[in-house]
Design a protein around this motif. Structure first.
Motif, PDB file in Angstrom:
ATOM      1  N   PRO A  32     -26.376  -7.715  -3.286  1.00  0.00           N
ATOM      2  CA  PRO A  32     -26.077  -6.619  -3.815  1.00  0.00           C
ATOM      3  C   PRO A  32     -26.745  -6.467  -4.832  1.00  0.00           C
ATOM      4  O   PRO A  32     -27.194  -7.049  -5.809  1.00  0.00           O
ATOM      5  CB  PRO A  32     -24.810  -6.298  -3.922  1.00  0.00           C
ATOM      6  N   GLU A  85     -26.217  -5.083  -7.325  1.00  0.00           N
ATOM      7  CA  GLU A  85     -24.446  -4.702  -8.870  1.00  0.00           C
ATOM      8  C   GLU A  85     -24.265  -5.776  -8.558  1.00  0.00           C
ATOM      9  O   GLU A  85     -24.258  -5.694 -10.056  1.00  0.00           O
ATOM     10  CB  GLU A  85     -23.173  -4.243  -7.680  1.00  0.00           C
ATOM     11  N   THR A 101     -18.477  -4.854  -6.586  1.00  0.00           N
ATOM     12  CA  THR A 101     -19.185  -4.462  -5.111  1.00  0.00           C
ATOM     13  C   THR A 101     -19.189  -5.556  -4.038  1.00  0.00           C
ATOM     14  O   THR A 101     -19.139  -6.815  -4.623  1.00  0.00           O
ATOM     15  CB  THR A 101     -20.380  -4.668  -5.448  1.00  0.00           C
ATOM     16  N   GLY A 148     -19.858  -8.197  -0.695  1.00  0.00           N
ATOM     17  CA  GLY A 148     -21.617  -8.430  -0.427  1.00  0.00           C
ATOM     18  C   GLY A 148     -21.395  -9.810   0.530  1.00  0.00           C
ATOM     19  O   GLY A 148     -20.786 -10.569   0.235  1.00  0.00           O
ATOM     20  N   CYS A 206     -24.895 -12.547  -0.203  1.00  0.00           N
ATOM     21  CA  CYS A 206     -25.659 -13.533  -0.946  1.00  0.00           C
ATOM     22  C   CYS A 206     -26.452 -15.280  -0.392  1.00  0.00           C
ATOM     23  O   CYS A 206     -25.098 -15.352  -0.549  1.00  0.00           O
ATOM     24  CB  CYS A 206     -25.385 -12.674  -2.518  1.00  0.00           C
TER      25      CYS A 206
END
Length: 235
Positions: free
Chosen positions: A73, A75, A118, A120, A122
């Protein structure tokens, strides 16, 4: 011919194995999921620590490179820290070499992720290479991170970023430097991530940094062929 190729492959494998025996990161793999995180807290963050050790009888001078997967993300802020300095999220490689004496070790090499409200997932890889020869890779730490997301599609990263072929000369720099490629803009950041200078393309291919104080800087370029980064030393 086939026998020669086989011997070459075996030789490369043995060499890579020897490098990994000289140096290690523990743990070298994180498969971490944080569920039920209160993402209303903008400043919440999660550190992940590893210990680095030199098992050889030689002094090793290393640097690290961080490569983020395409699924991360935008963010998220991802901070890196070693025993020399803590780096802002915009910096993807160490600016000061890591020196390990025989039998030396360092605890708390750290990656810290701040999701900034946020969710998500990664994938992040951190490569440890020789200071002067990127082909000498000592170890890799792999991070697979998920925050309030059970359907992560992890993007695997297998190599250093393409931008590493950028060459700066001379380096260290006294007054002017040149690049091995043409770029539309050249941005120079301090090691704390502060933008200190923007340079435009010069037909003479010489960039003037006489006004900068001596120190270590991150050079970031943008052009039609993509972006690249390099570390420069100003004397």
């Amino acid at each position: 011919m086939m026998r020669f190729q086989l011997l070459l492959i075996i030789g490369i494998s043995i060499q890579a194995s020897a490098y990994s025996q000289d140096f290690s990161a523990v743990p070298a793999s994180f498969d971490t999921i944080w569920n039920d995180v209160d993402l209303s807290d903008y400043f919440i963050s999660f550190p992940l620590n590893s210990s680095l050790s030199n098992h050889s009888q030689d002094t090793l001078v290393l640097r690290w490179y961080r490569v983020k997967g395409a699924n991360c993300p935008q963010e998220w802020d991802i901070f890196m820290s070693d025993f020399n300095i803590s780096y802002v999220p915009e910096i993807d490689s160490s600016t000061i070499p890591l020196t390990f004496y025989p039998g030396d070790s360092m605890r708390h090499f750290s990656l810290e992720v701040a999701p900034r409200q946020t969710h998500g997932c990664c994938r992040v890889d951190v490569f440890f290479t020789d200071q002067d020869d990127l082909s000498v890779r000592y170890d890799t730490i792999q991070y697979e991170l998920a925050i309030n997301d059970s359907s992560c599609d992890v993007t695997f990263v297998n190599d250093l970023p393409e931008g590493e072929e950028l060459s700066v000369y001379p380096n260290p720099v006294l007054s002017f430097f040149s690049l091995n490629k043409k770029f539309e803009t050249v941005k120079i950041f301090s090691i704390t991530g502060e933008l200190v200078k923007i340079l435009r393309y010069e037909p003479t291919a010489r960039y003037d940094i006489r006004d900068l104080d001596p120190g270590t800087y991150i050079l970031s370029t943008n052009g039609k062929t993509g972006s690249s980064k390099a570390v420069i030393l100003k004397h």
